[in-house]
Structures are given as C-alpha cells and as structure tokens.
Enzyme design. Structure first.
Site, mmCIF file in Angstrom:
data_model
loop_
_atom_site.group_PDB
_atom_site.id
_atom_site.type_symbol
_atom_site.label_atom_id
_atom_site.label_comp_id
_atom_site.label_asym_id
_atom_site.label_seq_id
_atom_site.Cartn_x
_atom_site.Cartn_y
_atom_site.Cartn_z
ATOM 1 N N SER A 184 -46.881 74.863 18.494
ATOM 2 C CA SER A 184 -47.237 73.592 19.143
ATOM 3 C C SER A 184 -46.467 72.434 18.528
ATOM 4 O O SER A 184 -46.618 72.119 17.338
ATOM 5 C CB SER A 184 -48.741 73.328 19.009
ATOM 6 O OG SER A 184 -49.004 71.985 19.356
ATOM 7 N N ASP A 186 -44.431 74.059 29.651
ATOM 8 C CA ASP A 186 -44.997 73.294 30.770
ATOM 9 C C ASP A 186 -44.464 73.761 32.124
ATOM 10 O O ASP A 186 -44.873 73.233 33.165
ATOM 11 C CB ASP A 186 -44.680 71.803 30.602
ATOM 12 C CG ASP A 186 -45.439 71.207 29.415
ATOM 13 O OD1 ASP A 186 -46.515 71.729 29.068
ATOM 14 O OD2 ASP A 186 -44.946 70.224 28.836
ATOM 15 N N LYS A 194 -41.443 62.490 29.094
ATOM 16 C CA LYS A 194 -42.779 62.110 28.621
ATOM 17 C C LYS A 194 -42.861 62.233 27.104
ATOM 18 O O LYS A 194 -43.324 61.319 26.424
ATOM 19 C CB LYS A 194 -43.823 63.001 29.319
ATOM 20 C CG LYS A 194 -45.256 62.666 28.984
ATOM 21 C CD LYS A 194 -46.193 63.033 30.113
ATOM 22 C CE LYS A 194 -46.406 64.534 30.253
ATOM 23 N NZ LYS A 194 -47.229 65.102 29.169
HETATM 24 C C1 S3P Z 1 -45.643 68.232 24.004
HETATM 25 C C2 S3P Z 1 -45.819 69.501 23.535
HETATM 26 C C3 S3P Z 1 -46.389 70.585 24.343
HETATM 27 C C4 S3P Z 1 -46.358 70.270 25.836
HETATM 28 C C5 S3P Z 1 -46.811 68.876 26.122
HETATM 29 C C6 S3P Z 1 -45.955 67.859 25.394
HETATM 30 C C7 S3P Z 1 -45.105 67.200 23.081
HETATM 31 O O1 S3P Z 1 -47.740 70.792 23.972
HETATM 32 O O2 S3P Z 1 -47.149 71.190 26.540
HETATM 33 O O3 S3P Z 1 -46.746 68.602 27.514
HETATM 34 O O4 S3P Z 1 -44.723 66.109 23.549
HETATM 35 O O5 S3P Z 1 -45.044 67.457 21.872
HETATM 36 P P1 S3P Z 1 -48.140 71.764 22.739
HETATM 37 O O6 S3P Z 1 -47.606 71.180 21.509
HETATM 38 O O7 S3P Z 1 -49.654 71.767 22.739
HETATM 39 O O8 S3P Z 1 -47.560 73.104 23.073
#
Ligand code: S3P
Length: 460
Positions: free
Chosen positions: A181, A334, A31
């Site tokens: 994040s 996740d 994803k």
């Molecule tokens: C993601 C980062 C994560 C993850 C999300 C996808 C990404 O979130 O939980 O499903 O693609 O950068 P956070 O950056 O809020 O931790």
C-alpha cells in the site's frame, strides 16, 4: 466543496452503444500527485505553485484539510493553485472535525502528518470511507508515539471517525509493510518527516512512488536500497526544511484508462489522451492491455517534476484473454474494474490473480465487478482472491432494461460500467454516478465530446 464541473445529478445514468469514439483530449490531473502537492506544499516554507491540479472532490477535501491546519491554499483565475506552507511542525490545531469525504488517500496521508503534531484532530468520512480499514496506518503511527481513539477498536478494527493525538517526542521507526500500500508507506514517510533521525519503510512489492519522488523535489533526503529479505527499504531523514516548489501535475493514468479502454472496445475508434503520467509503477494496465493485443502507443515522452509523461493513443481492435500475475497488482490496483470490462470483450479467459486489496477500496470491488458483469451477461468467477472473466470474443449483451448496476459510492465502478454500456450490444445504466466527481470531474462532457451517448435523468 464541489468542483465547478460537478454536473452529474443524482439518479441513474445510462450509456448506450453508438458511433465510434474519436478525438484528442486532456484528462484531469493525477489524483495521487495532486494530494501530495497540496500536502507537501503545506509542510514546506515559501510558496508552492501547482499547475494542472485535479479539481475533484477528493482533492478538494485535502485542500480544505490543509487550510484547516493553517496553510494558505488559493486557486488563481488561471487555474494555478498556490500553497503558502507553514513548515514541518508549523501546522496548527483545526477548529472542527476534518471530513475526508470519499478519499482514502486524504485520510491516511493526513494521519501520517498529524502523528507528529502535538494536538488532537478528529477525522471522519462518507459511508464508504467509514468502512475502510485505518488500522494499517494507525499501527505504525502509534509506534512513533501517536495516540488514536477510533470507532470499532473494541472489535479489533480501526475505523473512522477517529481522533488522533500527535506526539511531541516522536521516535523513528523501521517498519515492513504487511500489505502492498502506497498510502501506508506514504503515511509512515510523512510521520518520518516530523521525527528526528531516520525512518525506514520496507516494501516487499513496489507500490507507486510519488511520495518519494515529490519529497525529493521539495528538498527532503529520501534514500532507497535493496532490503534484506527482498523488496526495497525507503529511508527518510527527519526534520528537513522543505522548500516550496512548482509542480506540474500530469493527467491521471487511472482516469485516462476509461476513454482509452472505451476506444479499444468500440469499433472504428481512435482516442489520444495528452500528457498522461507514465510512471512504471502505475503502468500495469497498459502493459496488460498490450499483452491482450491492444493497439496502444505513446508519443511525446518527457519528464515533469521527476515524473515520466507522454501522450497515449488507443485504436480499436480485437483483444485476447491473458493471465495477470499477482505481482503486477500494485501497479494497476485501481484499474481492475476497467480491465475486467475489457476482458469481457476479449477472446478467452482473463485470470486476474491476488486481488485481496480490491475488497477494501471505495467499495468491495471484487464483488461489485462480479455482480455488474453477471448482470451484463458475462460469465465471471471469483475464486478466493482471483477474478476470472470469460471473454466472449465479441460484445456482451449489456443490461437493456434490467435494474441499474449499483455503484456503492465507487467512482471507478460507475465509470467502468458506463464504458461497458458504450460498447455492449444493449445500454447499461448505473444507479448513481455522482461519485465520479471525486476523481474525474467533467467525465460526462469529455466522453460525449468523443462521441459517447451517455444520458443522466436530468438530460432526458
Ligand atoms: C493511492 C494508493 C492506492 C490507490 C489509491 C491512491 C495513493 O491505495 O488505490 O487510489 O495515492 O497512494 P493503497 O495504498 O491502499 O493501495
């Protein structure tokens, strides 16, 4: 908007304990990488060809947003997606509100792109996304010069719907992430792309680095260096000419986790998921499961578009409880719902530390996990930001005829408790499995193909 594999009807879905799972499968595309491939393709000149794109609802939202901003995004009959980009600064004002559905990655990364485009754009999302914090992205983007008007501002929050007006004269920033994040890091790096000079993000804890790896693949200059005070400083040079590229998207390790953990928990099972992304910044679940004694092996390791990839095989066996340190959280953020389910079958306590970020995911996952496990007869404690699951060294009771577990529009809560139902003593139902289509279209047929007994109200 929905993928052709969106077959989950509204209403409860039930997983029943049954035969061992067996087989070799391909899980849907990653994803995080899929969103980025579409977005960077839209910011590049020339054509980007994407193989193995995740055709889930979240990624369709990103594709629709890129089209609304003027990029040409098409899907060929062979499943290859092609993006004809407009170049950095070449995207144009959309005619309508951009609805990001359930997808935090779409909303936050898009805000980074919009921050340096000189027009106003309106963003919204579903009931889950409208509760999730956007201030963590808005604060650094306003430092570039973007203007953001949002619901909740008067109360010190920034929530969707919001309006973002990009700046024609962005100034580069240096910013230390207050939360671990990758979405915030990526939003800043994307704003940095549209800003002359060098933009630096400092992260104290290493989060997923798909943005850095893929930006380099598209021709941007992204440097990393140890940061003063610890962690890493990531610097992007603004206004590069990104070139359209070919991207092969590996299977999502976060999705592969569901059939693989199911195989670990159901006696006699053996499941292989092909071509899974093995980026070490996403591997925390697999490291933890191995520490718990899981039989997990990797074969056919190779590299695709800068990302390590391989086949993962899980074989059923006994697990023991472990302590998962807070530093590991960003590499498996996740995966706590499915780890918590595995922990319920292990012998002894599993202590998962430092999970504050779980409260602001698609649902408040700390409370959703605790509620669901308790309903299935598992002892579980939430202590501040820690989650402790008392493993029974065997199969938890399950739900039987009790009320279905509420999924709160959260795909990973739905899939985790369906896996619980396949391995527990009694069936487990969830109240709504439709959100699974956001990240794992085809989850039900794929699990059934391995031997799982999962029924929807339509299949009864
Ligand atoms: C993601 C980062 C994560 C993850 C999300 C996808 C990404 O979130 O939980 O499903 O693609 O950068 P956070 O950056 O809020 O931790």
């Amino acid at each position: 908007m929905n993928s052709s594999l969106s077959v989950i009807p509204p209403g409860p879905v039930t997983a029943r304990p049954g035969a061992a799972l067996a087989g070799e499968i391909t899980a849907p595309g990653d994803k995080s990488i899929s969103h980025r491939a579409l977005m960077f393709g839209a910011l590049a000149v020339g054509e980007t060809a994407i193989h193995g794109l995740l055709e889930g609802e979240d990624v369709h939202r990103t594709a629709a947003a890129m089209r609304a901003l003027g990029a040409d995004v098409t899907r060929g009959d062979d499943g290859t997606w092609r993006v004809r980009g407009r170049g950095i600064g070449g995207l144009s004002e959309p005619q309508d509100v951009l609805d990001m559905g359930n997808s935090g990655t779409s909303a936050r990364l898009l805000m980074g792109i919009l921050a340096t485009l000189p027009f106003t754009c309106f963003l919204t999302g579903d009931a889950s996304l409208r509760k999730r914090p956007m201030g963590r992205v808005a604060t650094p983007l306003e430092r570039f010069g973007a203007r953001i008007t949002a619901r909740g501002r008067a109360d010190g929050k920034i929530l969707l719907p919001l309006a973002i007006t990009g700046t024609a004269e962005p100034v580069p920033i240096a910013y230390t992430l207050p939360v671990a994040s990758a979405q915030v890091k990526s939003a800043i790096l994307l704003a940095g792309l549209g800003t002359p000079g060098e933009t630096t993000v400092i992260e104290r804890a290493a989060t997923r680095d798909h943005t850095e790896l893929m930006l380099r693949h598209f021709g941007a200059t992204v440097r990393t260096a140890p940061a003063d005070g610890g962690g890493t400083a990531i610097t992007v040079t603004g206004l590069p000419e990104l070139q359209g590229r070919t991207v092969g998207v590996p299977a999502d390790p976060s999705s592969a986790a569901f059939p693989l953990v199911a195989a670990l928990l159901i006696r006699g099972s053996r499941v292989t998921v092909r071509n899974v992304g093995l980026n070490p910044r996403r591997a925390g679940l697999y490291d933890t499961l191995r520490e718990m004694g899981a039989d997990i092996t990797v074969s056919r390791p190779h590299t695709e578009a800068g990302e390590p990839v391989g086949d993962i095989t899980a074989v059923a066996g006994e697990l023991r409880g472990v302590e998962v340190p807070p530093e590991r959280a960003p590499t498996m953020i996740d995966e706590y719902p499915i780890l918590a389910v595995a922990a319920a079958f292990a012998k002894g306590d599993t202590k998962m530390r430092g999970l504050s970020e779980l409260r602001v995911k698609e649902s408040d996952r700390l409370s959703a996990i605790a509620h669901g496990l308790k309903a299935c007869g598992v002892e579980v404690f939430v202590d501040g930001d820690d989650l402790i699951v008392r493993g029974q060294g065997g199969r938890p009771a399950g739900l039987a005829d009790a009320a279905p577990i509420p999924t709160h529009l959260d795909h990973r809560i739905a899939m985790s408790f369906l896996v619980m139902g396949l391995a527990a003593q009694k069936p487990v139902s969830v109240d709504d499995a439709t959100p699974i289509d956001t990240s794992f279209p085809g989850f039900l047929p794929l699990m059934r193909g391995l031997g799982a007994d999962i029924t929807t109200s339509a299949s009864l």
